[in-house]
Design a protein around this motif. Sequence first.
Motif, PDB file in Angstrom:
ATOM      1  N   THR A  42      10.205  -3.808  -4.597  1.00 63.79           N
ATOM      2  CA  THR A  42       8.811  -3.467  -4.322  1.00 63.79           C
ATOM      3  C   THR A  42       7.946  -4.539  -4.979  1.00 63.79           C
ATOM      4  O   THR A  42       8.293  -5.042  -6.050  1.00 63.79           O
ATOM      5  N   VAL A  43       6.854  -4.897  -4.331  1.00 64.16           N
ATOM      6  CA  VAL A  43       5.917  -5.857  -4.932  1.00 64.16           C
ATOM      7  C   VAL A  43       4.579  -5.150  -5.134  1.00 64.16           C
ATOM      8  O   VAL A  43       4.038  -4.557  -4.201  1.00 64.16           O
ATOM      9  N   PHE A  44       4.081  -5.179  -6.367  1.00 69.26           N
ATOM     10  CA  PHE A  44       2.750  -4.670  -6.685  1.00 69.26           C
ATOM     11  C   PHE A  44       1.830  -5.861  -6.882  1.00 69.26           C
ATOM     12  O   PHE A  44       2.241  -6.873  -7.443  1.00 69.26           O
ATOM     13  N   LYS A  45       0.582  -5.708  -6.452  1.00 68.69           N
ATOM     14  CA  LYS A  45      -0.400  -6.753  -6.765  1.00 68.69           C
ATOM     15  C   LYS A  45      -1.620  -6.112  -7.422  1.00 68.69           C
ATOM     16  O   LYS A  45      -2.168  -5.122  -6.905  1.00 68.69           O
ATOM     17  N   GLY A  93      -6.402 -15.679  -3.355  1.00 66.89           N
ATOM     18  CA  GLY A  93      -5.074 -15.858  -2.756  1.00 66.89           C
ATOM     19  C   GLY A  93      -3.949 -15.037  -3.389  1.00 66.89           C
ATOM     20  O   GLY A  93      -2.797 -15.172  -2.980  1.00 66.89           O
ATOM     21  N   SER A  94      -4.256 -14.183  -4.349  1.00 64.82           N
ATOM     22  CA  SER A  94      -3.179 -13.421  -4.988  1.00 64.82           C
ATOM     23  C   SER A  94      -2.478 -12.444  -4.042  1.00 64.82           C
ATOM     24  O   SER A  94      -1.293 -12.174  -4.194  1.00 64.82           O
ATOM     25  N   ASP A  95      -3.235 -11.924  -3.085  1.00 58.72           N
ATOM     26  CA  ASP A  95      -2.606 -11.039  -2.090  1.00 58.72           C
ATOM     27  C   ASP A  95      -1.532 -11.817  -1.343  1.00 58.72           C
ATOM     28  O   ASP A  95      -0.436 -11.311  -1.083  1.00 58.72           O
ATOM     29  N   PHE A  96      -1.867 -13.040  -0.999  1.00 57.52           N
ATOM     30  CA  PHE A  96      -0.925 -13.894  -0.284  1.00 57.52           C
ATOM     31  C   PHE A  96       0.310 -14.129  -1.154  1.00 57.52           C
ATOM     32  O   PHE A  96       1.448 -14.069  -0.665  1.00 57.52           O
ATOM     33  N   SER A  97       0.106 -14.351  -2.460  1.00 57.20           N
ATOM     34  CA  SER A  97       1.250 -14.529  -3.369  1.00 57.20           C
ATOM     35  C   SER A  97       2.179 -13.325  -3.297  1.00 57.20           C
ATOM     36  O   SER A  97       3.403 -13.468  -3.253  1.00 57.20           O
ATOM     37  N   ALA A  98       1.580 -12.130  -3.307  1.00 53.99           N
ATOM     38  CA  ALA A  98       2.400 -10.909  -3.244  1.00 53.99           C
ATOM     39  C   ALA A  98       3.229 -10.909  -1.965  1.00 53.99           C
ATOM     40  O   ALA A  98       4.413 -10.567  -1.968  1.00 53.99           O
ATOM     41  N   TRP A 116      -3.176  -2.861  -5.350  1.00 56.64           N
ATOM     42  CA  TRP A 116      -3.969  -1.870  -6.094  1.00 56.64           C
ATOM     43  C   TRP A 116      -5.406  -2.370  -6.185  1.00 56.64           C
ATOM     44  O   TRP A 116      -5.651  -3.465  -6.693  1.00 56.64           O
ATOM     45  N   LYS A 117      -6.336  -1.553  -5.672  1.00 54.22           N
ATOM     46  CA  LYS A 117      -7.742  -1.977  -5.599  1.00 54.22           C
ATOM     47  C   LYS A 117      -8.643  -0.952  -6.271  1.00 54.22           C
ATOM     48  O   LYS A 117      -8.196   0.119  -6.648  1.00 54.22           O
ATOM     49  N   THR A 135       0.676  -1.299   1.572  1.00 49.50           N
ATOM     50  CA  THR A 135      -0.139  -0.140   1.234  1.00 49.50           C
ATOM     51  C   THR A 135      -1.274  -0.593   0.325  1.00 49.50           C
ATOM     52  O   THR A 135      -1.058  -1.378  -0.592  1.00 49.50           O
ATOM     53  N   VAL A 136      -2.479  -0.119   0.607  1.00 53.66           N
ATOM     54  CA  VAL A 136      -3.626  -0.414  -0.253  1.00 53.66           C
ATOM     55  C   VAL A 136      -4.018   0.890  -0.936  1.00 53.66           C
ATOM     56  O   VAL A 136      -4.295   1.892  -0.265  1.00 53.66           O
TER      57      VAL A 136
END
Length: 432
Positions: free
Chosen positions: A3-6, A203-208, A223-224, A278-279
């Motif tokens: 799983t990847v969390f950002k 760009g961190s979303d892209f990293s995730a 996570w927002k 998922t947001v």
Amino acid sequence: MTTVFKFGGASIKDADAIRNLTPLIEAHADRPLVVVVSAMGKTTNALEALLAAARDEGRGDDYRKRLDALGSSHQAIADALLGDEAQALKERIGNLVEALDDQHRRHRQGPFSRHYDQTVCYGELLSTTIVAEWLNRADVATDWLDARELVITDDHHQDANVDWKATSDAIRSQAGGSRNVLLTQGFIGGTAEGVSTTLGREGSDFSAAIFAHCLDAGEVVIWKDVTGLFNADPRRFGNAVQLKRLSYAETIELAWHGAKVIHPKTLGPLKQKEIPLTVRSFETPDAPPSTITSDTRFDTDLPSCILRDDQVLLEVKPKDFSFMDEPRQHDILGRLVEAGMHANLIDGGAMQLTLCLDNMAERLEPLMESLDADYTLQRQEGLTLLTVRHPSGSILERLSEGRDVLVERRNATTAQRLFRTVECPETWYIPD
Ligand code: ASP
Ligand code: MG
């Protein structure tokens, strides 16, 4: 499955926010878990201001002040988190700030974009150093990974392109199969030669998505501070509605037109491997989230409204009074690409090309200079671009009623109007 969390800047903006991460990570017992983190709060903006001061001979004092403020604000968070036991972490923060100062010395005379990447990456290096220390102290076993050795890119600074083969090899060999939380930086990468790069603002979303793609992850969670994706920015629109299920395709359209929730580059790598996104809200983690998959059944015809402020309208006309034919358009758009700019709207006539651009001075000025030699330019600033997806009835007209509209474009699914920004803060409503 991985799983990847950002976690973005707002989710780690202070000590309380960082403390709040622990239960969110603890609640997810499955491993591997990769956690991608941005710089804290508005640190990237502060680093950009620091960079401008560093490059200006006459602003030595300002530069020092900003550098000290960066160090002390991060050290204050270490104090607030660890109290009497903060000393070692504060020293590491001090070392990072010294290394940043050293990078400025080495690059301040060199090309802007390269200097940018060598220094702005410290926002994420600082935040992840603090968060990793905090998680380990909170008994969440965590390994800190340097994304500059994992996300391998070319040297197109400030907007680097990922080398997927090299990145996949690096990520798989360093991040596969661990029982510890793998904590790394969003937004930053590095060339094969070890020069730092960045992937573009936000760009961190892209990293995730890069980590998820390379590890064949089962899910990415962003996570927002909002519970998910809405059909308009809930901070600006009084009647925004959450979209709980969306397709990658519809989300790409919204992100591309400037919906700030997700970076547009995020969706492609996830779609290729059908990894759901998922947001969720880090403030109310139990609230129903928004989930994005390849399933298009839930895409609605509900209009979505996107506002983009601080736009520049550029009207480009050939100096010799010739037509704006394909070779001319090709030339102009080529220069746009070279300047690292993206047009949010393009419109054409026989004698002119109209571009709507973000007002990014350090890219816009070189572009203007380059175009000025061959074209007559007209520029207007202080504009807002409104984009409506699925524009039913006269929604576009009603939303921009009474405004000074400069450009309009529409097709079957999307309508846009560019108008002068109204100064006063206001709440918008989507008409029904
Ligand atoms: N810290 C970077 C920025 O503010 C990247 C990100 O937040 O996604 O642009
Ligand atoms: Mg951010």
